[in-house]
Design a protein around this motif. Structure first.
Motif, PDB file in Angstrom:
ATOM      1  N   ALA A  25     -72.418  22.592 -62.339  1.00  0.00           N
ATOM      2  CA  ALA A  25     -72.345  21.138 -62.182  1.00  0.00           C
ATOM      3  C   ALA A  25     -70.979  20.669 -61.685  1.00  0.00           C
ATOM      4  O   ALA A  25     -70.668  19.488 -61.762  1.00  0.00           O
ATOM      5  N   ALA A  26     -70.154  21.584 -61.148  1.00  0.00           N
ATOM      6  CA  ALA A  26     -68.797  21.211 -60.741  1.00  0.00           C
ATOM      7  C   ALA A  26     -68.792  20.065 -59.729  1.00  0.00           C
ATOM      8  O   ALA A  26     -68.008  19.121 -59.844  1.00  0.00           O
ATOM      9  N   ASP A  27     -69.666  20.122 -58.725  1.00  0.00           N
ATOM     10  CA  ASP A  27     -69.668  19.075 -57.710  1.00  0.00           C
ATOM     11  C   ASP A  27     -70.144  17.744 -58.282  1.00  0.00           C
ATOM     12  O   ASP A  27     -69.576  16.691 -57.970  1.00  0.00           O
ATOM     13  N   ASP A  28     -71.158  17.776 -59.144  1.00  0.00           N
ATOM     14  CA  ASP A  28     -71.641  16.541 -59.770  1.00  0.00           C
ATOM     15  C   ASP A  28     -70.543  15.903 -60.630  1.00  0.00           C
ATOM     16  O   ASP A  28     -70.351  14.687 -60.618  1.00  0.00           O
ATOM     17  N   VAL A  29     -69.825  16.752 -61.376  1.00  0.00           N
ATOM     18  CA  VAL A  29     -68.742  16.247 -62.227  1.00  0.00           C
ATOM     19  C   VAL A  29     -67.641  15.647 -61.354  1.00  0.00           C
ATOM     20  O   VAL A  29     -67.119  14.572 -61.648  1.00  0.00           O
ATOM     21  N   LEU A  30     -67.305  16.320 -60.256  1.00  0.00           N
ATOM     22  CA  LEU A  30     -66.281  15.786 -59.348  1.00  0.00           C
ATOM     23  C   LEU A  30     -66.690  14.429 -58.795  1.00  0.00           C
ATOM     24  O   LEU A  30     -65.879  13.498 -58.764  1.00  0.00           O
ATOM     25  N   GLN A  31     -67.932  14.302 -58.356  1.00  0.00           N
ATOM     26  CA  GLN A  31     -68.384  13.023 -57.801  1.00  0.00           C
ATOM     27  C   GLN A  31     -68.261  11.901 -58.838  1.00  0.00           C
ATOM     28  O   GLN A  31     -67.833  10.794 -58.512  1.00  0.00           O
ATOM     29  N   GLN A  32     -68.604  12.193 -60.087  1.00  0.00           N
ATOM     30  CA  GLN A  32     -68.482  11.181 -61.138  1.00  0.00           C
ATOM     31  C   GLN A  32     -67.010  10.858 -61.411  1.00  0.00           C
ATOM     32  O   GLN A  32     -66.653   9.689 -61.603  1.00  0.00           O
ATOM     33  N   GLN A  33     -66.149  11.874 -61.392  1.00  0.00           N
ATOM     34  CA  GLN A  33     -64.723  11.635 -61.611  1.00  0.00           C
ATOM     35  C   GLN A  33     -64.132  10.780 -60.487  1.00  0.00           C
ATOM     36  O   GLN A  33     -63.276   9.932 -60.741  1.00  0.00           O
ATOM     37  N   LEU A  34     -64.565  10.988 -59.273  1.00  0.00           N
ATOM     38  CA  LEU A  34     -64.071  10.182 -58.150  1.00  0.00           C
ATOM     39  C   LEU A  34     -64.526   8.729 -58.280  1.00  0.00           C
ATOM     40  O   LEU A  34     -63.787   7.812 -57.900  1.00  0.00           O
ATOM     41  N   ILE A  35     -65.707   8.512 -58.827  1.00  0.00           N
ATOM     42  CA  ILE A  35     -66.181   7.141 -59.073  1.00  0.00           C
ATOM     43  C   ILE A  35     -65.354   6.501 -60.184  1.00  0.00           C
ATOM     44  O   ILE A  35     -64.911   5.360 -60.068  1.00  0.00           O
ATOM     45  N   ASP A  36     -65.148   7.260 -61.265  1.00  0.00           N
ATOM     46  CA  ASP A  36     -64.401   6.742 -62.423  1.00  0.00           C
ATOM     47  C   ASP A  36     -62.924   6.537 -62.130  1.00  0.00           C
ATOM     48  O   ASP A  36     -62.277   5.682 -62.725  1.00  0.00           O
ATOM     49  N   ASN A  37     -62.364   7.362 -61.226  1.00  0.00           N
ATOM     50  CA  ASN A  37     -60.938   7.319 -60.938  1.00  0.00           C
ATOM     51  C   ASN A  37     -60.723   7.481 -59.432  1.00  0.00           C
ATOM     52  O   ASN A  37     -60.486   8.591 -58.954  1.00  0.00           O
ATOM     53  N   PRO A  38     -60.798   6.392 -58.673  1.00  0.00           N
ATOM     54  CA  PRO A  38     -60.672   6.473 -57.214  1.00  0.00           C
ATOM     55  C   PRO A  38     -59.357   7.091 -56.732  1.00  0.00           C
ATOM     56  O   PRO A  38     -59.312   7.671 -55.656  1.00  0.00           O
ATOM     57  N   SER A  39     -58.298   7.024 -57.518  1.00  0.00           N
ATOM     58  CA  SER A  39     -57.020   7.617 -57.095  1.00  0.00           C
ATOM     59  C   SER A  39     -57.049   9.142 -57.171  1.00  0.00           C
ATOM     60  O   SER A  39     -56.152   9.802 -56.644  1.00  0.00           O
ATOM     61  N   LEU A  40     -58.072   9.723 -57.797  1.00  0.00           N
ATOM     62  CA  LEU A  40     -58.188  11.175 -57.861  1.00  0.00           C
ATOM     63  C   LEU A  40     -58.271  11.778 -56.463  1.00  0.00           C
ATOM     64  O   LEU A  40     -57.680  12.827 -56.198  1.00  0.00           O
ATOM     65  N   GLY A  41     -58.943  11.117 -55.556  1.00  0.00           N
ATOM     66  CA  GLY A  41     -59.033  11.602 -54.180  1.00  0.00           C
ATOM     67  C   GLY A  41     -57.667  11.720 -53.532  1.00  0.00           C
ATOM     68  O   GLY A  41     -57.386  12.689 -52.812  1.00  0.00           O
ATOM     69  N   ASP A  42     -56.792  10.752 -53.790  1.00  0.00           N
ATOM     70  CA  ASP A  42     -55.430  10.803 -53.252  1.00  0.00           C
ATOM     71  C   ASP A  42     -54.663  11.978 -53.845  1.00  0.00           C
ATOM     72  O   ASP A  42     -53.924  12.673 -53.134  1.00  0.00           O
ATOM     73  N   GLU A  43     -54.825  12.207 -55.149  1.00  0.00           N
ATOM     74  CA  GLU A  43     -54.156  13.336 -55.809  1.00  0.00           C
ATOM     75  C   GLU A  43     -54.645  14.661 -55.227  1.00  0.00           C
ATOM     76  O   GLU A  43     -53.857  15.576 -54.987  1.00  0.00           O
ATOM     77  N   MET A  44     -55.931  14.752 -55.011  1.00  0.00           N
ATOM     78  CA  MET A  44     -56.490  15.976 -54.440  1.00  0.00           C
ATOM     79  C   MET A  44     -55.970  16.214 -53.025  1.00  0.00           C
ATOM     80  O   MET A  44     -55.697  17.359 -52.647  1.00  0.00           O
ATOM     81  N   GLU A  45     -55.806  15.151 -52.250  1.00  0.00           N
ATOM     82  CA  GLU A  45     -55.269  15.292 -50.895  1.00  0.00           C
ATOM     83  C   GLU A  45     -53.818  15.768 -50.935  1.00  0.00           C
ATOM     84  O   GLU A  45     -53.414  16.615 -50.131  1.00  0.00           O
ATOM     85  N   LYS A  46     -53.024  15.262 -51.871  1.00  0.00           N
ATOM     86  CA  LYS A  46     -51.636  15.717 -52.012  1.00  0.00           C
ATOM     87  C   LYS A  46     -51.591  17.209 -52.344  1.00  0.00           C
ATOM     88  O   LYS A  46     -50.759  17.948 -51.823  1.00  0.00           O
ATOM     89  N   ILE A  47     -52.489  17.646 -53.220  1.00  0.00           N
ATOM     90  CA  ILE A  47     -52.547  19.060 -53.592  1.00  0.00           C
ATOM     91  C   ILE A  47     -52.955  19.902 -52.389  1.00  0.00           C
ATOM     92  O   ILE A  47     -52.404  20.982 -52.156  1.00  0.00           O
TER      93      ILE A  47
END
Length: 194
Positions: A25-47
């Motif tokens: 369920a890693a991808d499903d969990v990621l999609q929910q985390q991106l909804i809950d925390n939109p800045s997560l995408g920016d953090e992932m891009e920095k990484i």
């Protein structure tokens, strides 16, 4: 450097009993985390940018093996869920074989997609308080199963709190409902659930 090996284990999930109907369920969990925390995408891009810079650096590690201490949090209700130390250790051995490309199926079936990452995992020998440990933490819980909401990662929700993600790779082993085999947190998420 921590971010590089976190990226390498993004899709890692440990399972000790596999059923054909279960899935990751890693991808499903990621999609929910991106909804809950939109800045997560920016953090992932920095990484990702950090990782690309590291990959393109000719000096890198110069063949130095990186060893990551692991703590496995075994959360169980029934005795069959309280897996043995030997079972935990066998999975760490398999993880090491895969990351060092010494596994029995490293026969170039996948072409150049498989490489020796020069990363190894070892069971933690010291806990966050400086006490000796075998790297396996066990907790009996009253919860029949967990979901993909990270409850297993908190004492207050029947699980076990993470050890500091900057010092350990945390792995939780528990019963997850809904046919879920497991899931992993992508880099950039909260340290308390990493």
């Amino acid at each position: 450097m921590k971010k590089l090996f976190l990226l390498l284990i993004v899709l890692f999930a440990i399972s000790f009993s596999v059923d054909a109907q279960r899935n990751c369920a890693a991808d499903d969990v990621l999609q929910q985390q991106l909804i809950d925390n939109p800045s997560l995408g920016d953090e992932m891009e920095k990484i990702e940018q950090f990782t690309q810079k590291f990959i393109n650096n000719p000096e890198k590690l110069n063949g130095e093996i990186v060893t990551i201490p692991v703590v496995v949090h075994v959360i169980w209700k029934s005795t069959s869920q309280n897996i043995s130390d030997a079972q935990v250790l066998s999975q760490i051995d398999i993880l090491n074989e895969d990351f060092r490309r010494t596994n029995s199926d490293a026969d170039n079936v996948w072409g150049n997609l498989g490489v020796d990452t020069e990363i190894e995992f070892c069971m933690a020998t010291v806990d966050p308080d400086g006490n000796p440990t075998n790297g396996i933490q066990r907790k009996k819980t009253n919860k029949r199963s967990f979901q993909t909401n990270d409850a297993m990662k908190f004492d207050s929700q029947g699980g076990v709190n993470a050890w500091p993600a900057s010092d350990y790779l945390n792995i939780w082993v528990c019963n997850i409902s809904g046919g879920i085999l497991g899931y992993a947190q992508f880099p950039g998420g909260a340290a308390s659930t990493d």
